[in-house]
Design an enzyme around this catalytic site. Structure first.
Site, short mmCIF file in Angstrom:
data_model
loop_
_atom_site.label_atom_id
_atom_site.label_comp_id
_atom_site.label_asym_id
_atom_site.label_seq_id
_atom_site.Cartn_x
_atom_site.Cartn_y
_atom_site.Cartn_z
N SER A 68 5.06 1.86 -6.85
CA SER A 68 4.04 2.28 -5.89
C SER A 68 3.08 1.17 -5.47
CB SER A 68 3.23 3.45 -6.46
OG SER A 68 2.67 3.11 -7.71
N ASP A 106 -7.59 4.00 -6.17
CA ASP A 106 -7.39 5.31 -6.79
C ASP A 106 -7.23 5.11 -8.30
OD1 ASP A 106 -4.81 4.42 -7.23
OD2 ASP A 106 -3.85 5.76 -5.80
N HIS A 115 -4.08 2.26 -8.47
CA HIS A 115 -3.72 1.18 -7.56
C HIS A 115 -4.92 0.39 -7.04
CE1 HIS A 115 -0.70 4.46 -7.19
NE2 HIS A 115 0.12 3.44 -7.41
#
Length: 398
Positions: A66, A363, A366
């Site tokens: 991600s 977040d 990340h």
């Protein structure tokens, strides 16, 4: 008098005949034919220029999780998605709309591509437009939740592990043969293209260290044994990419995963504390990764394996965040739950900070675009402290 202009570009195998006959009708016909021929010549020039520029710049092939996913998970039935607001709120290319990137703006991969002069972001492999000339500047195979090990990320139901990502690259490799011809495709990929792999964090966070689900694995396999499995699997994966003509590699090591807001929150740590076990595993893996890349540099002729020291780069930002203009390296800008907003992922109901460029973390997991920018520029232009044996700018020019 007849002049024949061969136009073989753009797949045109026929000859265009330009007639310069005398007389009004002949002149009109000549002008019409000449106009069409000129237009086709211009199209040829544009096409050749496109392929020429692509050859100069090369392609960026992005593999990972991600941290660099550009939207592949949008097309999967998975619990790991970022195509919801306010993700992407600062991503100018989409007008602030979510694209599937797990950050407020650009990923490290996006920024590196821009700095290297690539005119388009690497297109997600699973997107409908990942065909034809769109792939010449690169393809993104990364997937939120993906890891080196195939079992990693199973909590999300669906994700693309590195083995599957390489399967998909094999499909792209065949498309390059059709686009450029086998010989030119091989040169283009070997000499001009960069393969970046940012993976490994999920193998710890969403596999070995995963609460409840991983207890059995941790009882039956020591950290050394698990890391051995990771390294052996990664060796096979990188060798397979080499066999598919990859030559210029940059491999990111695992960052200080014990310092992310999620880990700090669930372990109820203070602002300046990190989870020791998670960071210890990351450093242990990173040491083995360095040895693996040294091994492969000596073993695979013509290949250059570069290690990106993400761990030290991110730790520098966390430790000295004020020096870089941040106000916090502990609290997520977008999230909910606990002291550091680190339990519930970023979504429409999340609390979001106003000063997004002042947070190291977007977040619970990340980095923000502001942090990604600092990291990317160190990888592009930095010293061997953060990327070795060469930086990405030097790697591109090899």
């Amino acid at each position: 008098m007849l002049t024949y202009l061969p136009l073989r570009c753009l797949g045109l195998k026929s000859l265009v005949c330009i007639s310069f006959d005398c007389g009004v009708i002949g002149a009109m016909a000549a002008r019409v034919k000449y106009s069409w021929s000129l237009a086709l010549v211009l199209l040829c020039i544009v096409s050749l220029s496109y392929f020429g520029n692509a050859a100069d710049i090369g392609a960026s092939f992005v593999f990972g999780d991600s941290l660099v996913d550009a939207g592949n998970n949008n097309y999967l039935p998975t619990l790991s998605k970022a195509n919801i607001p306010p993700n992407g709120i600062d991503f100018k290319a989409s007008g602030g709309q979510p694209t599937g990137r797990y950050t407020n703006g650009r990923t490290i991969g996006d920024i590196v591509g821009e700095e290297l002069g690539v005119p388009n972001y690497a297109v997600p492999f699973l997107s409908p437009n990942s065909t034809g000339k769109a792939i010449l500047y690169g393809v993104n195979y990364a997937s939120g939740g993906g890891g080196i090990m195939n079992a990693t990320g199973r909590i999300f139901v669906n994700r693309l592990g590195l083995d599957i990502q390489i399967d998909f690259y094999n499909t792209t490799r065949k498309q390059f043969d059709k686009l450029l011809g086998p010989s030119k495709a091989k040169d283009y990929i070997r000499k001009s293209s960069i393969f970046s792999i940012t993976i490994g964090a999920n193998d710890f966070l969403n596999n070995y260290l995963l609460p409840v689900l991983s207890i059995g694995a941790r009882i039956s396999e020591t950290p050394d044994g698990f890391i051995d499995d990771m390294i052996n699997h990664l060796r096979d994966q990188l060798t397979r990419l080499y066999q598919l003509d990859a030559r210029k590699f940059v491999i990111g090591n695992v960052g200080p995963i014990g310092c992310i807001p999620y880990q700090k929150t669930i372990n109820q740590l203070n602002e300046n504390e990190c989870v020791d076990l998670a960071n210890k595993l990351a450093k242990q893996y990173n040491s083995r990764l360095q040895n693996l890349l040294t091994e492969l540099n000596g073993k695979l002729p013509g290949a250059t394996f570069v290690v990106a020291n993400v761990y030290d780069l991110v730790m520098e930002l966390i430790t000295n965040y004020e020096k870089y203009g941040f106000i916090t390296a502990s609290k997520a800008c977008c999230g909910n739950g606990g002291q550091f907003a680190g339990i519930i992922p970023c979504g429409p109901t999340s609390t979001m900070c106003k000063d997004r460029d002042k947070h190291v973390f977007w977040d619970p997991y990340h980095p923000s675009e502001a942090a990604n920018l600092i990291i990317a520029r160190q990888l592009l232009y930095g010293s061997t402290k953060y990327i070795s044996p060469v930086n990405l700018k030097q790697l591109r020019n090899l």
